[in-house]
Design a protein around this motif. Structure first.
Motif, mmCIF file in Angstrom:
data_model
loop_
_atom_site.group_PDB
_atom_site.id
_atom_site.type_symbol
_atom_site.label_atom_id
_atom_site.label_comp_id
_atom_site.label_asym_id
_atom_site.label_seq_id
_atom_site.Cartn_x
_atom_site.Cartn_y
_atom_site.Cartn_z
ATOM 1 N N LYS A 113 37.213 43.978 38.893
ATOM 2 C CA LYS A 113 37.733 42.866 38.029
ATOM 3 C C LYS A 113 37.448 43.218 36.633
ATOM 4 C CE LYS A 113 37.261 39.016 41.345
ATOM 5 N NZ LYS A 113 36.794 37.977 41.809
ATOM 6 N N VAL A 157 49.476 40.195 37.951
ATOM 7 C CA VAL A 157 48.509 39.748 37.037
ATOM 8 C C VAL A 157 49.056 39.674 35.545
ATOM 9 C CG1 VAL A 157 46.306 39.747 35.846
ATOM 10 C CG2 VAL A 157 46.444 40.033 38.224
ATOM 11 N N LYS A 173 46.933 41.135 41.856
ATOM 12 C CA LYS A 173 45.446 40.325 41.863
ATOM 13 C C LYS A 173 44.717 41.193 42.852
ATOM 14 C CE LYS A 173 47.843 36.042 41.199
ATOM 15 N NZ LYS A 173 47.970 34.750 41.830
#
Length: 311
Positions: A10, A32, A46
């Protein structure tokens, strides 16, 4: 068109989104963001998978691999007995091996065929006489002619994923994982077919790191990893891969012909502006259902086609 998939966390995804903020284009479903920079389309999902497509895909991906997990650094994995590095043993081209390759993953329209060919050393002269070589050096007519002869002369296994099936699977996994599973499945079919013969090795045309490939198939009931080698541009390293590529390309071309007949519009290969224009015609005539039947809809071409269809 070159293509590469990496897995990031992330933190890196956030940095990547910021870095490409000025290069964003219309996002595709389940992503995304989508950006275009340095002749490369970058699509982040994602799941942490990032797909790089285009002329400089590998170079662009390498900018991020060095920042991510150790297993992805520098784009190199340590050699192992189950998933070899890209270096091949001496005289490997003379071995009796299975070669595996896929075609169509970079094309917006058409199927994704994966083929594995067993080429014992005794057949190498025959393959050369048929004209087997790197399929990139052959035109479509030569591909068709050679492939038809190969299918009567060699032991091979083929798995063809139609666009409709591709679009069903794609939201649940990256293209890299899909291809890894398809290669594993196709190799299983061929090994069963040639049993009790045991090839000296298996060579897969490398589309991702061996360590990533191994991770992608770890949930499969049977995993083909023993004496498996990976090499980019493997068609030039062994006739088995070249033959597999030719047969796969033949079935990709067949799928374009069949789908073109279905929709009444000639479908091009590749993912350039011509594909955008043809996709816009299909969208105007059949809607999204037409694209789902003929194309890989997660490509950026879909959004471009929708925009073009309104002009």
């Amino acid at each position: 068109m070159s293509q590469m998939v990496i897995q990031i966390d992330k933190k890196i995804l956030s940095k990547m989104k910021s870095y490409y903020s000025s290069s964003m284009v219309s996002s595709i479903p389940y992503s995304v963001f989508t950006a275009k920079k340095n002749d490369t389309t970058i699509t982040a999902y994602k799941s942490g998978k990032v797909l790089f497509q285009g002329k400089n895909a590998e170079k662009e991906a390498s900018n991020w691999q060095s920042l991510d997990q150790p297993s992805l650094k520098k784009g190199v994995s340590k050699p192992s007995r189950t998933a070899s590095s890209s270096s091949l043993p001496d005289h490997f081209s003379e071995w009796s091996i299975i070669g595996s390759d896929e075609v169509g993953n970079g094309s917006y329209f058409g199927s994704l065929p994966v083929c594995a060919v067993y080429a014992p050393k005794e057949q190498h002269s025959l393959l050369k006489s048929l004209g087997v070589r790197d399929s990139k050096n052959l035109n479509d007519q030569q591909i068709i002619q050679i492939a038809k002869q190969l299918e009567t002369q060699v032991l091979y296994a083929l798995t063809v994923v139609t666009p409709q099936k591709y679009n069903e699977i794609q939201p649940t996994m990256s293209q890299g994982k899909m291809k890894a599973i398809l290669h594993n499945h196709t190799l299983l079919k061929l090994l069963k077919q040639i049993d009790p013969i045991h090839p000296e090795a298996i060579l897969i045309d490398q589309f991702e790191l061996p360590s990533t490939y191994k991770k992608h198939i770890e949930d499969e009931e049977k995993q083909i990893l023993e004496n498996v080698y990976f090499k980019t541009k493997a068609e030039s390293s062994h006739l088995a891969v070249a033959a597999a590529s030719i047969i796969a390309r033949y079935h990709f071309l067949k799928s374009l012909d069949e789908l073109s007949e279905e929709v009444g519009i000639r479908l091009p290969s590749g993912a350039g502006i011509q594909s955008d224009r043809v996709a816009a015609k299909i969208y105007n005539r059949y809607g999204m259902e037409g694209l789902e039947r003929t194309a890989k809809i997660h490509f950026a071409n879909t959004q471009k086609a929708i925009v073009l269809s309104k002009e």
